[in-house]
Write an enzyme that holds these catalytic residues in place. Structure first.
Site, PDB file in Angstrom:
ATOM      1  N   GLY A   1       0.831  -1.198   0.000  1.00 16.84           N
ATOM      2  CA  GLY A   1       0.000   0.000   0.000  1.00 16.84           C
ATOM      3  C   GLY A   1       0.865   1.246   0.000  1.00 16.84           C
ATOM      4  CB  CYS A   2       0.217   4.611   1.366  1.00 18.94           C
ATOM      5  SG  CYS A   2       1.088   6.153   1.703  1.00 18.94           S
ATOM      6  CG  PHE A   3       5.863   4.749  -1.052  1.00 18.52           C
ATOM      7  CD1 PHE A   3       5.461   6.014  -0.679  1.00 18.52           C
ATOM      8  CD2 PHE A   3       6.334   4.578  -2.346  1.00 18.52           C
ATOM      9  CE1 PHE A   3       5.518   7.087  -1.544  1.00 18.52           C
ATOM     10  CE2 PHE A   3       6.414   5.648  -3.237  1.00 18.52           C
ATOM     11  CZ  PHE A   3       6.000   6.904  -2.828  1.00 18.52           C
ATOM     12  CD1 TRP A   4       5.180   8.629   1.677  1.00 25.48           C
ATOM     13  CD2 TRP A   4       3.276   9.565   2.392  1.00 25.48           C
ATOM     14  NE1 TRP A   4       4.897   9.682   0.849  1.00 25.48           N
ATOM     15  CE2 TRP A   4       3.736  10.281   1.260  1.00 25.48           C
ATOM     16  CE3 TRP A   4       2.101   9.974   2.996  1.00 25.48           C
ATOM     17  CZ2 TRP A   4       3.062  11.379   0.744  1.00 25.48           C
ATOM     18  CZ3 TRP A   4       1.424  11.076   2.487  1.00 25.48           C
ATOM     19  CH2 TRP A   4       1.907  11.765   1.371  1.00 25.48           C
TER      20      TRP A   4
END
Length: 159
Positions: free
Chosen positions: A11-14
Site C-alpha cells: 500500500g502507501c509507501f509512507w
C-alpha cells in the site's frame, strides 16, 4: 555478514517505510516504484495506474541482526494481504501487495510464509500477495523519502 536487500509493496509507501525504519537491523530504507513497465516513472505517472509499478520500499538490512523471515512477518502484519490492488481507501495497482525477492532463498521464504499465513485461518479470503523477482527499483521523489519523519502524521501501517 554482508548487508542484504528486501523489497516489499504493502500500500502507501509512507507508512510502510516508517514501520520498517523502527526495526533493529534495518540499515536503510528508500521508497520508490517497482514491478512495472515504465522506466524512471514519476509519482504522478504511477498514480495514473498506467505504469504497472507498485509503491514499494527497498530495505537494506543486516541479516546478523534481523532475519528476512522477521521482515516477512512484519510485512504480513502491517497490511491486509487479501486485498487486490488496494489498501484501505487507496485503490489501484500501485497499492497492491507484493514481495519482490532478491534471491532463491528469499523466494522460498516468501512462498512458505504466504502458504503458512493462508493456512493459519487469520483471513477469510485467500492471501493475494504477489511474489515476484526483484525488478528495477526507481527511487521516489525526495519529498516521499522518510515522509512521516519530515512531516509528522499518523502511522498508517501498524504492527
Amino acid at each position: 555478514m554482508k548487508p542484504e536487500k528486501a523489497t516489499f509493496a504493502a500500500g502507501c509507501f509512507w507508512g510502510v517505510e516508517s514501520a520498517f525504519r523502527q526495526v533493529a537491523g534495518v540499515i536503510d530504507t528508500q521508497v520508490g516504484y517497482t514491478g512495472g513497465r515504465t522506466a524512471d516513472p514519476t509519482y504522478q505517472e504511477v498514480c495514473t495506474d498506467a505504469t504497472g509499478h507498485a509503491e514499494a520500499i527497498e530495505i537494506t538490512f543486516d541479516p546478523a541482526k534481523v532475519s528476512y523471515e522477521k521482515l516477512l512477518d512484519l510485512f504480513w502484519r502491517m497490511h491486509d494481504p487479501t486485498q487486490v490492488n488496494r489498501q484501505g481507501p487507496d485503490v489501484g495497482t500501485q497499492y497492491r501487495s507484493a514481495i519482490f525477492y532478491h534471491s532463491p532463498e528469499q523466494k522460498a521464504a516468501a512462498a512458505a510464509s504466504k502458504v503458512a499465513l493462508d493456512k493459519s485461518g487469520k483471513y477469510k479470503k485467500p492471501v493475494a500477495t504477489q511474489i515476484l523477482p526483484a525488478a528495477p527499483f526507481y527511487r521516489a521523489e525526495e519529498y516521499h523519502q522518510r515522509y512521516f519523519e519530515k512531516n509528522g502524521g499518523p502511522a498508517c501501517h501498524l504492527f
